[in-house]
Design an enzyme around this catalytic site. Structure first.
Site, PDB file in Angstrom:
ATOM      1  N   ALA A 162      -0.967 -15.294 -14.352  1.00 23.58           N
ATOM      2  CA  ALA A 162      -1.221 -16.317 -15.371  1.00 23.58           C
ATOM      3  C   ALA A 162      -2.399 -15.866 -16.219  1.00 23.58           C
ATOM      4  O   ALA A 162      -3.273 -15.125 -15.744  1.00 23.58           O
ATOM      5  CB  ALA A 162      -1.535 -17.638 -14.686  1.00 23.58           C
ATOM      6  N   GLY A 214       0.761 -14.822 -10.869  1.00 25.17           N
ATOM      7  CA  GLY A 214       2.019 -15.298 -11.452  1.00 25.17           C
ATOM      8  C   GLY A 214       3.021 -14.169 -11.676  1.00 25.17           C
ATOM      9  O   GLY A 214       4.235 -14.407 -11.697  1.00 25.17           O
ATOM     10  N   GLU A 251       4.665 -13.752  -8.465  1.00 27.54           N
ATOM     11  CA  GLU A 251       5.550 -14.918  -8.275  1.00 27.54           C
ATOM     12  C   GLU A 251       6.815 -14.796  -9.132  1.00 27.54           C
ATOM     13  O   GLU A 251       7.896 -15.224  -8.711  1.00 27.54           O
ATOM     14  CB  GLU A 251       4.783 -16.202  -8.604  1.00 27.54           C
ATOM     15  CG  GLU A 251       3.704 -16.477  -7.567  1.00 27.54           C
ATOM     16  CD  GLU A 251       2.726 -17.565  -7.994  1.00 27.54           C
ATOM     17  OE1 GLU A 251       2.122 -17.423  -9.084  1.00 27.54           O
ATOM     18  OE2 GLU A 251       2.580 -18.555  -7.263  1.00 27.54           O
ATOM     19  N   GLU A 286      -5.298 -15.066  -6.361  1.00 26.75           N
ATOM     20  CA  GLU A 286      -5.856 -16.327  -6.866  1.00 26.75           C
ATOM     21  C   GLU A 286      -7.084 -16.773  -6.086  1.00 26.75           C
ATOM     22  O   GLU A 286      -8.016 -17.355  -6.638  1.00 26.75           O
ATOM     23  CB  GLU A 286      -4.790 -17.439  -6.824  1.00 26.75           C
ATOM     24  CG  GLU A 286      -3.713 -17.320  -7.891  1.00 26.75           C
ATOM     25  CD  GLU A 286      -2.541 -16.436  -7.499  1.00 26.75           C
ATOM     26  OE1 GLU A 286      -2.660 -15.657  -6.524  1.00 26.75           O
ATOM     27  OE2 GLU A 286      -1.504 -16.518  -8.188  1.00 26.75           O
TER      28      GLU A 286
HETATM   29  N1  DAK Z   1      -5.171 -13.053 -17.711  1.00 27.69           N
HETATM   30  C1  DAK Z   1      -5.701 -12.766 -18.940  1.00 27.69           C
HETATM   31  N2  DAK Z   1      -6.050 -11.529 -19.328  1.00 27.69           N
HETATM   32  C2  DAK Z   1      -5.868 -10.515 -18.454  1.00 27.69           C
HETATM   33  C3  DAK Z   1      -5.320 -10.728 -17.153  1.00 27.69           C
HETATM   34  C4  DAK Z   1      -4.954 -12.079 -16.803  1.00 27.69           C
HETATM   35  N3  DAK Z   1      -4.382 -12.380 -15.635  1.00 27.69           N
HETATM   36  N4  DAK Z   1      -5.282  -9.541 -16.518  1.00 27.69           N
HETATM   37  C5  DAK Z   1      -5.763  -8.635 -17.380  1.00 27.69           C
HETATM   38  N5  DAK Z   1      -6.101  -9.216 -18.545  1.00 27.69           N
HETATM   39  C6  DAK Z   1      -6.662  -8.585 -19.753  1.00 27.69           C
HETATM   40  C7  DAK Z   1      -8.118  -8.226 -19.546  1.00 27.69           C
HETATM   41  O1  DAK Z   1      -8.949  -9.326 -19.779  1.00 27.69           O
HETATM   42  C8  DAK Z   1      -8.297  -7.142 -20.588  1.00 27.69           C
HETATM   43  O2  DAK Z   1      -8.397  -7.738 -21.853  1.00 27.69           O
HETATM   44  P1  DAK Z   1      -9.644  -7.382 -22.857  1.00 27.69           P
HETATM   45  O3  DAK Z   1     -10.884  -7.663 -22.099  1.00 27.69           O
HETATM   46  O4  DAK Z   1      -9.456  -5.903 -23.136  1.00 27.69           O
HETATM   47  O5  DAK Z   1      -9.411  -8.252 -24.059  1.00 27.69           O
HETATM   48  C9  DAK Z   1      -6.943  -6.417 -20.548  1.00 27.69           C
HETATM   49  O6  DAK Z   1      -6.025  -7.331 -19.975  1.00 27.69           O
HETATM   50  C10 DAK Z   1      -6.958  -5.171 -19.675  1.00 27.69           C
HETATM   51  O7  DAK Z   1      -7.439  -5.536 -18.407  1.00 27.69           O
HETATM   52  P2  DAK Z   1      -8.580  -4.722 -17.633  1.00 27.69           P
HETATM   53  O8  DAK Z   1      -9.526  -4.105 -18.590  1.00 27.69           O
HETATM   54  O9  DAK Z   1      -9.133  -5.612 -16.572  1.00 27.69           O
HETATM   55  O10 DAK Z   1      -7.702  -3.543 -16.982  1.00 27.69           O
HETATM   56  P3  DAK Z   1      -7.994  -2.738 -15.658  1.00 27.69           P
HETATM   57  O11 DAK Z   1      -7.020  -1.639 -15.623  1.00 27.69           O
HETATM   58  O12 DAK Z   1      -9.450  -2.378 -15.561  1.00 27.69           O
HETATM   59  O13 DAK Z   1      -7.694  -3.757 -14.454  1.00 27.69           O
HETATM   60  C11 DAK Z   1      -6.395  -5.418 -13.286  1.00 27.69           C
HETATM   61  C12 DAK Z   1      -6.399  -4.184 -14.244  1.00 27.69           C
HETATM   62  C13 DAK Z   1      -4.942  -5.939 -13.220  1.00 27.69           C
HETATM   63  C14 DAK Z   1      -6.821  -4.961 -11.893  1.00 27.69           C
HETATM   64  C15 DAK Z   1      -7.374  -6.484 -13.825  1.00 27.69           C
HETATM   65  O14 DAK Z   1      -7.079  -6.702 -15.208  1.00 27.69           O
HETATM   66  C16 DAK Z   1      -7.248  -7.792 -13.098  1.00 27.69           C
HETATM   67  O15 DAK Z   1      -7.751  -7.928 -11.979  1.00 27.69           O
HETATM   68  N6  DAK Z   1      -6.597  -8.774 -13.725  1.00 27.69           N
HETATM   69  C17 DAK Z   1      -6.462 -10.131 -13.198  1.00 27.69           C
HETATM   70  C18 DAK Z   1      -5.433 -10.159 -12.083  1.00 27.69           C
HETATM   71  C19 DAK Z   1      -5.354 -11.545 -11.454  1.00 27.69           C
HETATM   72  O16 DAK Z   1      -6.336 -12.043 -10.920  1.00 27.69           O
HETATM   73  N7  DAK Z   1      -4.200 -12.160 -11.531  1.00 27.69           N
HETATM   74  C20 DAK Z   1      -3.970 -13.504 -11.019  1.00 27.69           C
HETATM   75  C21 DAK Z   1      -4.252 -14.489 -12.116  1.00 27.69           C
HETATM   76  S1  DAK Z   1      -4.199 -16.191 -11.526  1.00 27.69           S
HETATM   77  C22 DAK Z   1      -2.035 -22.920 -11.713  1.00 27.69           C
HETATM   78  C23 DAK Z   1      -2.786 -22.555 -10.615  1.00 27.69           C
HETATM   79  C24 DAK Z   1      -2.981 -21.231 -10.340  1.00 27.69           C
HETATM   80  C25 DAK Z   1      -2.445 -20.257 -11.139  1.00 27.69           C
HETATM   81  C26 DAK Z   1      -1.668 -20.653 -12.216  1.00 27.69           C
HETATM   82  C27 DAK Z   1      -1.458 -21.964 -12.496  1.00 27.69           C
HETATM   83  N8  DAK Z   1      -1.953 -24.281 -12.120  1.00 27.69           N
HETATM   84  C28 DAK Z   1      -2.472 -25.318 -11.274  1.00 27.69           C
HETATM   85  C29 DAK Z   1      -1.446 -24.594 -13.400  1.00 27.69           C
HETATM   86  C30 DAK Z   1      -2.806 -18.884 -10.918  1.00 27.69           C
HETATM   87  C31 DAK Z   1      -2.098 -17.952 -11.339  1.00 27.69           C
HETATM   88  C32 DAK Z   1      -2.554 -16.569 -11.518  1.00 27.69           C
HETATM   89  O17 DAK Z   1      -1.727 -15.749 -11.712  1.00 27.69           O
END
Ligand code: DAK
Length: 255
Positions: A62, A107, A110, A130
């Site tokens: 997400a 997500g 998922e 998360e």
């Molecule tokens: N969201 C937004 N932007 C993201 C992103 C994400 N999930 N993942 C990466 N990006 C963006 C980064 O911010 C960066 O953008 P800029 O800063 O350049 O503008 C760009 O993508 C490149 O990312 P990185 O520079 O971080 O790239 P790296 O190769 O260094 O690292 C990485 C890759 C995948 C390890 C890292 O980006 C990372 O850890 N990303 C986040 C992964 C994550 O935590 N995913 C889970 C998200 S939470 C809900 C409740 C819960 C949820 C949803 C709904 N409700 C109650 C409604 C939770 C859902 C989730 O999925």
């Protein structure tokens, strides 16, 4: 629009195209996936392939930036939106294959879990991180992951948020196969192992297998008896058995 839906031969291909954010799922993007699924369901495609643009990421989850500063009501509606779109994917009339070309986090993992099958590139990475954000999965991960890999492994992945590499994902049953690049030809070859069979038989078989993790053994067996009888009543079943006896390949028509 950050997705692209195309129809290639007997396949529908849904590609998430937001590489600048590693294909993270905004609400608009989730809605677009929902609309694309309706189009796929109304089409003559025999399988849906889901993948992410670029070599680095299938989908990084997400959109974290969008998740911030929302009211609880907005969060609840967001979770319901994601869950309903992924449920529509799970219930699609045709099988779906997640072609995981890189990160499948949160997500994104998922999304892959809601597909019928998962294929992983050697560089694919899976995780439900998360917990590291102070959150828990909201688009079905706590329910689909344990059904796929068992409670102990799902609990470990969700409580530690750790990353699972492709080899481990294969070993624990999170993915069906690891495939080498180029991924899409490998994915279509995989899907062609089933797309030639009768559409209704595929649908009934999927429904029966899915029921196994949702009900008691006795109820599941009743479902199997009903669905296998229904399969027997199709023209494709007549054709399949007749072709066997006549020692020729069957020609299934999907009815
Ligand atoms: N969201 C937004 N932007 C993201 C992103 C994400 N999930 N993942 C990466 N990006 C963006 C980064 O911010 C960066 O953008 P800029 O800063 O350049 O503008 C760009 O993508 C490149 O990312 P990185 O520079 O971080 O790239 P790296 O190769 O260094 O690292 C990485 C890759 C995948 C390890 C890292 O980006 C990372 O850890 N990303 C986040 C992964 C994550 O935590 N995913 C889970 C998200 S939470 C809900 C409740 C819960 C949820 C949803 C709904 N409700 C109650 C409604 C939770 C859902 C989730 O999925």
């Amino acid at each position: 629009m950050s997705i692209r839906l195309s129809f290639e031969e007997e396949f529908a291909v849904l590609r998430i195209e937001r590489p600048e954010a590693l294909n993270a799922l905004s609400s608009a993007l989730i809605r677009d996936i929902g609309k694309a699924l309706e189009e796929v369901d109304a089409s003559a495609a025999r399988a849906l392939l889901v993948t992410g643009a670029g070599e680095k990421s299938f989908c990084a989850g997400a959109d974290i930036k969008e998740l911030m500063n929302r009211s609880l009501d907005q969060q609840k509606r967001g979770a319901e939106l994601g869950q309903s779109v992924f449920a529509a994917l799970d219930r699609l009339r045709i099988p779906s294959v997640a072609v995981v070309n890189g990160y499948a986090f949160g997500g994104g993992c998922e999304l892959a879990l809601a597909c019928t099958f998962r294929l992983a590139a050697p560089q694919a990475r899976f995780g439900l991180p998360e917990i590291k954000l102070g959150l828990i999965p909201g688009y079905g991960g706590t329910q689909r992951l344990p059904r796929l890999v068992g409670e102990a492994r799902a609990m470990e992945m969700i409580l530690t948020g750790r990353t699972v590499l492709a080899d481990e994902a294969l070993r624990i049953g999170l993915v069906n196969r690891i495939v080498e690049a180029p991924l899409m030809p490998a994915a279509t070859a995989f899907a062609r192992e089933f797309t030639g069979f009768g559409r209704l038989a595929l649908q009934f078989a999927r429904e029966a297998v899915q029921r196994a993790s949702q009900t008691t053994l006795n109820e599941g067996l009743r479902t199997e008896a009903d669905l296998s009888t229904l399969a027997y009543s199709t023209a494709d079943a007549d054709e399949g058995m007749k072709a066997f006896v006549e020692r020729r390949p069957p020609v299934f028509k999907g009815c």
